[in-house]
Design a protein around this motif. Structure first.
Motif, PDB file in Angstrom:
ATOM      1  N   GLY A 159     -27.235  83.885  41.208  1.00 11.22           N
ATOM      2  CA  GLY A 159     -26.161  84.607  41.875  1.00 11.22           C
ATOM      3  C   GLY A 159     -25.064  83.662  42.328  1.00 11.22           C
ATOM      4  N   PHE A 160     -25.453  82.554  42.917  1.00 12.55           N
ATOM      5  CA  PHE A 160     -24.460  81.596  43.399  1.00 12.55           C
ATOM      6  C   PHE A 160     -23.633  81.055  42.233  1.00 12.55           C
ATOM      7  CE2 PHE A 160     -23.096  77.264  44.252  1.00 12.55           C
ATOM      8  CZ  PHE A 160     -22.325  77.477  45.378  1.00 12.55           C
ATOM      9  N   GLY A 161     -24.332  80.745  41.138  1.00 13.26           N
ATOM     10  CA  GLY A 161     -23.639  80.200  39.968  1.00 13.26           C
ATOM     11  C   GLY A 161     -22.572  81.166  39.464  1.00 13.26           C
ATOM     12  N   ARG A 162     -22.960  82.437  39.385  1.00 12.43           N
ATOM     13  CA  ARG A 162     -21.994  83.427  38.893  1.00 12.43           C
ATOM     14  C   ARG A 162     -20.820  83.559  39.863  1.00 12.43           C
ATOM     15  NH1 ARG A 162     -20.946  87.889  35.144  1.00 12.43           N
ATOM     16  NH2 ARG A 162     -20.585  89.843  36.250  1.00 12.43           N
ATOM     17  N   ALA A 163     -21.149  83.579  41.170  1.00 12.13           N
ATOM     18  CA  ALA A 163     -20.087  83.736  42.169  1.00 12.13           C
ATOM     19  C   ALA A 163     -19.124  82.556  42.121  1.00 12.13           C
ATOM     20  CB  ALA A 163     -20.699  83.882  43.560  1.00 12.13           C
ATOM     21  N   ALA A 164     -19.680  81.362  42.082  1.00 11.43           N
ATOM     22  CA  ALA A 164     -18.831  80.176  42.163  1.00 11.43           C
ATOM     23  C   ALA A 164     -17.983  80.005  40.908  1.00 11.43           C
ATOM     24  CB  ALA A 164     -19.692  78.937  42.391  1.00 11.43           C
ATOM     25  N   ALA A 165     -18.498  80.478  39.770  1.00  9.59           N
ATOM     26  CA  ALA A 165     -17.794  80.256  38.508  1.00  9.59           C
ATOM     27  C   ALA A 165     -16.811  81.361  38.183  1.00  9.59           C
ATOM     28  CB  ALA A 165     -18.817  80.126  37.375  1.00  9.59           C
ATOM     29  N   GLU A 166     -16.846  82.423  38.979  1.00  7.69           N
ATOM     30  CA  GLU A 166     -16.101  83.628  38.647  1.00  7.69           C
ATOM     31  C   GLU A 166     -14.615  83.462  38.957  1.00  7.69           C
ATOM     32  OE1 GLU A 166     -14.209  87.032  38.618  1.00  7.69           O
ATOM     33  OE2 GLU A 166     -14.605  86.203  40.598  1.00  7.69           O
ATOM     34  N   VAL A 167     -13.757  83.954  38.066  1.00  6.53           N
ATOM     35  CA  VAL A 167     -12.333  83.810  38.327  1.00  6.53           C
ATOM     36  C   VAL A 167     -11.586  85.141  38.279  1.00  6.53           C
ATOM     37  CG1 VAL A 167     -11.882  83.202  35.917  1.00  6.53           C
ATOM     38  CG2 VAL A 167     -10.224  82.603  37.654  1.00  6.53           C
ATOM     39  N   GLY A 168     -11.995  86.029  37.371  1.00  4.00           N
ATOM     40  CA  GLY A 168     -11.231  87.262  37.147  1.00  4.00           C
ATOM     41  C   GLY A 168     -11.105  88.137  38.377  1.00  4.00           C
ATOM     42  N   ALA A 169     -12.247  88.401  39.033  1.00  2.00           N
ATOM     43  CA  ALA A 169     -12.228  89.330  40.164  1.00  2.00           C
ATOM     44  C   ALA A 169     -11.536  88.721  41.379  1.00  2.00           C
ATOM     45  CB  ALA A 169     -13.654  89.746  40.520  1.00  2.00           C
ATOM     46  N   VAL A 170     -11.827  87.455  41.678  1.00  3.06           N
ATOM     47  CA  VAL A 170     -11.213  86.866  42.884  1.00  3.06           C
ATOM     48  C   VAL A 170      -9.710  86.683  42.697  1.00  3.06           C
ATOM     49  CG1 VAL A 170     -13.270  85.730  43.778  1.00  3.06           C
ATOM     50  CG2 VAL A 170     -11.791  84.500  42.189  1.00  3.06           C
ATOM     51  N   MET A 171      -9.297  86.481  41.442  1.00  8.22           N
ATOM     52  CA  MET A 171      -7.866  86.366  41.182  1.00  8.22           C
ATOM     53  C   MET A 171      -7.171  87.677  41.531  1.00  8.22           C
ATOM     54  SD  MET A 171      -5.611  84.216  39.901  1.00  8.22           S
ATOM     55  CE  MET A 171      -5.756  83.189  38.445  1.00  8.22           C
ATOM     56  N   ILE A 172      -7.774  88.782  41.118  1.00  7.75           N
ATOM     57  CA  ILE A 172      -7.127  90.081  41.325  1.00  7.75           C
ATOM     58  C   ILE A 172      -7.159  90.506  42.797  1.00  7.75           C
ATOM     59  CG2 ILE A 172      -7.251  92.548  40.779  1.00  7.75           C
ATOM     60  CD1 ILE A 172      -8.313  91.744  38.026  1.00  7.75           C
ATOM     61  N   VAL A 173      -8.311  90.413  43.441  1.00 10.80           N
ATOM     62  CA  VAL A 173      -8.378  90.923  44.818  1.00 10.80           C
ATOM     63  C   VAL A 173      -7.977  89.867  45.849  1.00 10.80           C
ATOM     64  CG1 VAL A 173     -10.182  92.567  44.201  1.00 10.80           C
ATOM     65  CG2 VAL A 173     -10.827  90.378  45.213  1.00 10.80           C
ATOM     66  N   GLY A 174      -7.982  88.589  45.440  1.00 10.57           N
ATOM     67  CA  GLY A 174      -7.588  87.527  46.368  1.00 10.57           C
ATOM     68  C   GLY A 174      -6.116  87.196  46.250  1.00 10.57           C
ATOM     69  N   GLY A 175      -5.576  87.309  45.030  1.00  8.58           N
ATOM     70  CA  GLY A 175      -4.170  87.042  44.821  1.00  8.58           C
ATOM     71  C   GLY A 175      -3.840  85.572  44.620  1.00  8.58           C
ATOM     72  N   ASN A 176      -4.860  84.713  44.690  1.00  2.39           N
ATOM     73  CA  ASN A 176      -4.636  83.281  44.460  1.00  2.39           C
ATOM     74  C   ASN A 176      -3.524  82.732  45.347  1.00  2.39           C
ATOM     75  OD1 ASN A 176      -5.011  80.765  43.321  1.00  2.39           O
ATOM     76  ND2 ASN A 176      -3.673  81.177  41.567  1.00  2.39           N
TER      77      ASN A 176
END
Lengths: 230, 277, 254
Positions: A159-176
């Motif tokens: 789970g941690f690996g997927r969370a830490a490596a993830e970019v698509g979702a955090v880009m959209i809801v976080g806004g970078n």
């Protein structure tokens, strides 16, 4: 971050912007893992120990959801959390909270599915003994989760690996947003789009090293505690 | 679930501490939906600290294509929209999503292409150049992402009398990504690409690319800024957002924009005072 | 856990709650898997008294009978009742498996776990666990992880866990099958002392020496049927059925 420095120089000089990015990445991912465990582990154990119509469908669904496309999850959450959406009142779009929620949604299926498999396997071994001790449904769940703790560590790491490596979702809801919702992965995406490939690669390398270090630490803990507790 | 308490509680606390410590200054902050060109060129990295020093307001920039940035404003998820596609911006205001649009600055588009210039367009005007690219079938990378640059590119093809939408030829590659990604792709394919000058100057992965067409008046790229309508979305931080808009078009903000240079080259040219909207 | 709460009185003597699992009555109990009959119309009544040893060749149905008695499996025919009740939830009985599962925690924690499941009040568990570990001779190993104990130690810990349930009826499935003589003796001593304290023992064994040492009576099974039930000395010296005679001679009984 100053563009002319390499990632290595940035680390060595303790660049505050880079440290903030690393800290946010870890914070968001760890919070998501903790939340997802609190939801996914009981859920997985429950699914492992109960029998009802449609259970097989649910298991297949859960396994399939391990491959949820992050961008789709991000978009769905975006529409939910947007001011124009049903949860707009919360005002958490483009905040770290939204990123934690997105990652939690992504990794609950992973943790739940792996927990279900682990607990189900252990239940075969423990079945008679626990019934002979007259252990109730809740007691079975907690006992099996606790006794499977070393195997479940793998689920947490996945789970941690997927969370830490993830970019698509955090880009959209976080806004970078620089200094606020910019993680290591979105930094890599941004620096790549700026054509700053060495810096992007460097930040990517830091991410890989951190994930590696956390896995090594977890593995060491597992080996050590297994030796101590059998 | 007593057993996991210490471990999970620790992770949770750590996570929350890390997350919350970064969001302490939330009270005096605004969200600005802007374009990849303003971010990728480094303009915001230069402007925002100056604005913060003056007003104490944190500006959180969401860098998107112009179309998406306007959409973010339309959904009420930003306080201020700062983009470059005038007709779309005017519709945004006309539809009641924006309060009032102000010109802020311009830069220009440049046609980027391989130094070897296979279509032979160097020094030509933009319409002739695009015709030559189409005639030769030289690879051309299009943003294809509803951004301001994409809109400008499509308008230029129309001026050149070429219908790229129905042509869908192999030489015309729509990538659906930001400016930097388009430049990276063009660099890898040795293709022509239309870029804003700011992103191009700041771009580091040029490979064999260089500017082939510039200076044509039709390559003019106007940026506008507008406050999202607080009557539509009460969550909009009206005063802080207006402060940012006012500062950008004030003499002080305009001087700051003119002062942003990379390698001695000025990237954006302030023009707020020139023709009030 | 509303039943059979244990009440500690003074110097470690426990008074028993009124619910009882004895007598245990099996009436025409059968167990089938598809066409095969694993147990065939067994009738048996277990009342307080000296240990009952369940013997018979491998495959004669000893383990299945014990699991039925514990309520771990439901018979496909016939009826079982415990103290007049047909609810199979184990109230005053406990089970020791041939290969007990050690919970992944210390020996002491294994016992406190069993105490908790049996409804012992929280405040009493630590003290009673220590007493139980003392009783099975594992006091020194209380803080060892259970999974790191030897086979014999694990079996004694399983006995401590079973005794933690304060059983009237203790079912054991060849608990010494994998143990060396010293460990076997330790287990037998615990079983003997449990029997002397008034616990009814029903134990499967294939070791005739063990039968001689422990048994008050013998129940002999062959091919899923109850062939013979007799006092131990009588059975060993004068088996009544040809199957038992062959078994005692050491012939293969199929």
């Amino acid at each position: 971050m100053p563009d002319h420095l390499s990632a290595l120089q940035l680390i060595l000089s303790g660049d505050p912007a880079l440290l903030a990015i690393v800290r946010l990445s870890l914070g968001v991912s760890l919070a998501a893992v903790a939340l997802a465990s609190a939801i996914g582990m009981p859920l997985g154990a429950l699914l492992a120990l109960t029998h009802f119509r449609g259970r097989a469908v649910l298991v297949v669904l859960l396994n399939a959801m391990m491959g949820l496309p992050p961008v789709v999850v991000g978009l769905a959450l975006y529409l939910l959390l947007s001011r124009a959406g049903p949860l707009g009142e919360l005002g958490i779009l483009f905040t770290p909270t939204a990123m934690v929620i997105a990652q939690t949604v992504l990794i609950v299926p992973i943790i739940a599915a792996l927990t279900r498999q682990t607990v189900e396997d252990l239940w075969v071994e423990y079945h008679d003994e626990l019934r002979a001790m007259n252990v109730g449904a809740l007691g079975r769940m907690t006992t099996l989760l606790w006794d499977a703790r070393f195997s479940l560590l793998t689920a947490l790491l996945a789970g941690f690996g997927r969370a830490a490596a993830e970019v698509g979702a955090v880009m959209i809801v976080g806004g970078n947003i620089a200094g606020f919702t910019r993680t290591m992965t979105t930094t890599v995406a941004l620096e790549t789009s700026k054509g700053n490939l060495p810096l992007a690669m460097g930040v990517g390398a830091i991410l890989i090293v951190i994930v590696l270090a956390i896995n090594a630490a977890a593995w060491g803990t597992r080996v050590w505690s297994q030796r101590v507790t059998g | 679930m007593a057993f996991r308490r210490p471990f999970l509680a620790l992770a949770m606390l750590l996570g929350i501490a890390l997350v919350s410590s970064t969001s302490s200054a939330e009270d005096r902050s605004i969200v600005v939906a802007s374009t990849t060109s303003t971010q990728d060129s480094g303009l915001f990295g230069y402007l925002l600290p100056l604005f913060k020093a003056k007003t104490g307001i944190d500006v959180k920039v969401i860098a998107q294509g112009t179309g998406q940035a306007l959409d973010t404003g339309r959904r009420g998820d930003a306080d201020v929209v700062f983009v470059h596609a005038k007709p779309q911006e005017e519709r945004f205001v006309a539809d009641g999503f924006g309060v009032k649009r102000f010109d802020v600055m311009y830069n220009d588009f440049v046609l980027i292409g391989p130094k070897s210039d296979p279509a032979g367009v160097k020094g030509k005007d933009i319409a002739t150049a695009l015709k030559a690219i189409e005639a030769k079938g030289a690879p051309f990378v299009s943003r294809g992402d509803r951004s301001g640059t994409h809109a400008a590119e499509l308008a230029l093809w129309i001026i050149a009398g070429i219908d790229v939408a129905s042509a869908k030829a192999a030489w015309y590659r729509e990538i659906g990504q930001g400016m930097g990604a388009a430049l990276n792709t063009a660099s890898a394919m040795n293709a022509y690409v239309l870029s804003d000058r700011g992103t191009w100057i700041a771009f580091k992965n040029r490979g064999d690319l260089d500017v082939v067409v510039e200076g044509d008046k039709r390559l003019f790229n106007q940026y506008g800024v507008m406050l999202v309508n607080p009557e539509k979305y009460p969550s909009v931080k009206k005063e802080l957002g207006q402060t940012f808009v006012d500062w950008l078009i004030s003499p002080e903000g305009q001087v700051a924009i003119a002062g942003y240079k990379i390698d001695g080259q000025q990237l954006f040219f302030p023009d707020a005072a020139k023709k009030p909207d | 856990m509303g039943h059979a709460r244990l009440v500690a009185a003074g110097d470690g003597v426990t008074m028993r709650a009124p619910i009882s699992d004895l007598p245990m009555v099996l009436e025409d109990v059968s167990l089938r898997r598809g066409a095969a009959a694993i147990l065939d119309r067994i009738s048996l009544t277990i009342t307080p008294g000296p240990p009952t040893l369940l013997i018979g060749p491998n495959g004669s149905g000893k383990t299945s009978l014990l699991r039925l008695c514990m309520g771990l499996v439901t018979p496909t025919g016939g009826r079982i009742s415990w103290g007049g009740r047909s609810d199979p939830a184990p109230t005053r009985r406990a089970f020791v498996f041939q290969r007990p599962v050690m919970l992944r925690r210390t020996a002491a924690a294994n016992v406190t776990y069993a105490l908790a499941q049996a409804g012992a009040p929280h405040a009493q568990r630590t003290g009673r666990a220590a007493a139980l570990l003392e009783r099975v001779g594992l006091a020194d190993l209380a803080h060892r992880p259970a999974r790191l104990l030897s086979g014999g130690e694990q079996q004694r810990l399983a006995l401590a866990r079973a005794l933690a349930r304060d059983p009237e009826l203790l079912l054991l499935d060849e608990p010494t099958a994998n143990l060396d003589p010293a460990a076997t003796r330790a287990v037998e001593e615990i079983v003997t002392s449990a029997a002397q304290s008034g616990i009814k023992i029903v134990m499967a064994s294939h070791d005739l020496g063990q039968v001689r040492r422990l048994a008050g009576e013998v129940v002999f099974l062959a091919r899923g049927t109850l062939c013979e039930r007799a006092r131990a000395s009588e059975f060993l010296d004068h088996p009544a059925t040809p199957e038992a005679q062959a078994f005692l001679r050491g012939d293969l009984v199929i």
